[in-house]
Design an enzyme around this catalytic site. Structure first.
Site, short mmCIF file in Angstrom:
data_model
loop_
_atom_site.label_atom_id
_atom_site.label_comp_id
_atom_site.label_asym_id
_atom_site.label_seq_id
_atom_site.Cartn_x
_atom_site.Cartn_y
_atom_site.Cartn_z
N ILE A 144 0.84 -1.20 0.00
CA ILE A 144 0.00 0.00 0.00
C ILE A 144 0.87 1.25 0.00
CG2 ILE A 144 -1.75 1.29 1.31
CD1 ILE A 144 -2.22 -1.50 2.80
N CYS A 145 0.48 2.24 -0.79
CA CYS A 145 1.10 3.56 -0.71
C CYS A 145 0.02 4.60 -1.00
CB CYS A 145 2.29 3.69 -1.66
SG CYS A 145 1.87 3.79 -3.41
N ARG A 146 0.39 5.79 -1.38
CA ARG A 146 -0.59 6.85 -1.62
C ARG A 146 -1.42 6.56 -2.88
NH1 ARG A 146 -0.67 11.20 -4.80
NH2 ARG A 146 -2.01 12.91 -4.19
#
Length: 113
Positions: free
Chosen positions: A72-74
């Protein structure tokens, strides 16, 4: 009827709704957030684990090999890099969260703020 026009996730990606469905079914997922500490503090997925991308290669031993890892990231870019790194390190069940935390929030799914 016209679902073939809708963009489908790549084979190594998963949508936020699919993650939520798997969690609801009790599947063992390791939610790996690779953003920076400040970003994580602003909002993150419940039960996710923060390991910033720059530290990931040094902390591989803390990541389970017997769970499906959701990176997960932005927006999905850094987590794509993280997913590739994990696969090269021998992790076989790794998926990138398509659209990242932005897509998760847009889907109205729970966040810790």
């Amino acid at each position: 009827m016209f679902n073939f026009f809708r963009a489908q996730p790549k084979q190594d990606e998963i949508t936020p709704v699919e993650v939520q469905q798997r969690l609801a079914q009790g599947e063992r997922l390791y939610l790996l957030d690779v953003r920076e500490r400040e970003e994580y503090a602003e909002a993150h997925i419940p039960d996710s684990v923060l390991i910033p991308l720059g530290q990931l290669s040094r902390k591989l031993s803390s990541i389970p090999k017997d769970a499906t890892i959701i990176a997960i990231c932005r927006s999905g870019n850094r987590s794509g890099v993280a997913a590739d790194l994990l696969r090269r390190a021998g992790y076989s069940n790794v998926l990138n969260l398509r659209g990242g935390i932005i897509a998760w929030a847009r889907a109205g799914l729970p966040l810790v703020m």
